[in-house]
Structures are given as C-alpha cells and as structure tokens.
Write a protein that holds these residues in place. Sequence first.
Motif, PDB file in Angstrom:
ATOM      1  N   GLU A  72       0.816  -1.216   0.000  1.00 54.37           N
ATOM      2  CA  GLU A  72       0.000   0.000   0.000  1.00 54.37           C
ATOM      3  C   GLU A  72       0.851   1.270   0.000  1.00 54.37           C
ATOM      4  OE1 GLU A  72      -2.298  -3.210   2.229  1.00 54.37           O
ATOM      5  OE2 GLU A  72      -0.227  -2.519   2.123  1.00 54.37           O
ATOM      6  N   CYS A  73       2.130   1.145   0.353  1.00 61.43           N
ATOM      7  CA  CYS A  73       3.026   2.301   0.365  1.00 61.43           C
ATOM      8  C   CYS A  73       3.420   2.650  -1.061  1.00 61.43           C
ATOM      9  CB  CYS A  73       4.280   2.013   1.187  1.00 61.43           C
ATOM     10  SG  CYS A  73       3.956   1.878   2.944  1.00 61.43           S
ATOM     11  N   ALA A  91      13.404   0.925   3.818  1.00 57.80           N
ATOM     12  CA  ALA A  91      12.835   1.819   2.817  1.00 57.80           C
ATOM     13  C   ALA A  91      13.985   2.613   2.208  1.00 57.80           C
ATOM     14  CB  ALA A  91      11.818   2.766   3.450  1.00 57.80           C
ATOM     15  N   PRO A  92      13.913   2.911   0.924  1.00 59.14           N
ATOM     16  CA  PRO A  92      15.002   3.646   0.275  1.00 59.14           C
ATOM     17  C   PRO A  92      15.141   5.068   0.810  1.00 59.14           C
ATOM     18  CG  PRO A  92      13.182   3.296  -1.267  1.00 59.14           C
ATOM     19  CD  PRO A  92      12.834   2.579  -0.002  1.00 59.14           C
ATOM     20  N   THR A  94       9.258  10.406   2.919  1.00 59.99           N
ATOM     21  CA  THR A  94       7.960  10.345   3.591  1.00 59.99           C
ATOM     22  C   THR A  94       7.725   8.943   4.147  1.00 59.99           C
ATOM     23  OG1 THR A  94       7.083  12.030   2.105  1.00 59.99           O
ATOM     24  CG2 THR A  94       5.485  10.721   3.313  1.00 59.99           C
ATOM     25  N   THR A  95       7.963   7.949   3.313  1.00 57.85           N
ATOM     26  CA  THR A  95       7.787   6.559   3.740  1.00 57.85           C
ATOM     27  C   THR A  95       8.738   6.233   4.884  1.00 57.85           C
ATOM     28  OG1 THR A  95       7.058   5.933   1.534  1.00 57.85           O
ATOM     29  CG2 THR A  95       7.880   4.167   2.940  1.00 57.85           C
ATOM     30  N   ALA A 120       7.802   5.229   8.788  1.00 53.51           N
ATOM     31  CA  ALA A 120       8.355   4.011   9.380  1.00 53.51           C
ATOM     32  C   ALA A 120       9.134   4.346  10.649  1.00 53.51           C
ATOM     33  CB  ALA A 120       9.245   3.284   8.373  1.00 53.51           C
ATOM     34  N   SER A 121       9.881   5.423  10.602  1.00 52.82           N
ATOM     35  CA  SER A 121      10.672   5.820  11.762  1.00 52.82           C
ATOM     36  C   SER A 121       9.790   6.248  12.932  1.00 52.82           C
ATOM     37  CB  SER A 121      11.632   6.952  11.368  1.00 52.82           C
ATOM     38  OG  SER A 121      12.516   7.238  12.418  1.00 52.82           O
TER      39      SER A 121
END
Length: 155
Positions: free
Chosen positions: A58-59, A83-84, A89-90, A94-95
């Motif tokens: 979904e990301c 995540a790259p 934003t992603t 996550a962080s």
Amino acid sequence: MTTPASTTIPAQLAEIIEDFQALEEVERLELLLEFSRTLPDLPERLAEHPEQLEQVVECQSPLFLTIEVDDSPERRVQLFFSAPREAPTTRGFASVLHEGLNGLPAAEILAVPADVPDRLGLTRAITPLRMRGMSAMLGRIKRRLEQDALSNHVS
C-alpha cells in the motif's frame, strides 16, 4: 485533557504525536523528514536475507518490514523496516512507528488506535495515498502480532 482513545496510545508514541501537533503544518513536514533520517538500518542478519521481510504494497515507495516477538510474558516486539533513502515520507512514517512502538509489549501495540497516522496532523500536507501507506504499516504490524499470538497458542 485525556480522552479514552488517547489512553491506548503508548507514552513514547503519544509524545511523538504531541511533538507533531505542537507544530505548524510546514514544520510537521520538516519533523517527518527528520524522522526519515533516523530510521535504523536493518541488522546484518536481515539485510542479508530480505526474503524475511514483508512488503507493504500500500506504500507508494518500496517499504518492507518484519517483527520479532521475544519469549517474555510481555511478548516484547522488535520492529525492523527497510525503505530507500529517496523515499523520505515513507521512511519518516516508518521511523515514527519504530520510535513510537519498538520494544513495547505486543498487547500495547495491538491496542493502538488505527487513526494514529491522522493524529500526526499531516492529512492536508501529505497525499491520501501516502497516509494510507502509514495506516497500512501499522495495520500490517498489528496483523503480524495477531498471527504470532495465534501460532503461539496453537503450538
């Protein structure tokens, strides 16, 4: 004033939400970018075995995660994200989840309300698709914990 919904948010996550809410919208984006720079790298044992991570489709950007639950009575959870760096934003979302939930008992994470991403106050600054991505990360973590609990009761 504490509302019943806020009582299910662990203290470390509640503090992050308060930090976001204390800022103007533009500053909230800057804080999210700061979080993106603090996402821990995967430990070598996972970096060398990416098949152990699950993609959160979904990301908008590629995001992979896995959880580990210890054998303690509290079932403490360790979260791992990949995540790259080109996806701030992603990575930031996550962080936030890593800093807000990592190391907590599974029951506390399962009690976190689904609307936590909305509580960061980014809904006008971030596209709905990106907001769904963060909701999906939290949902995936909770589903994995539920699956873990079921498999531990069966064995």
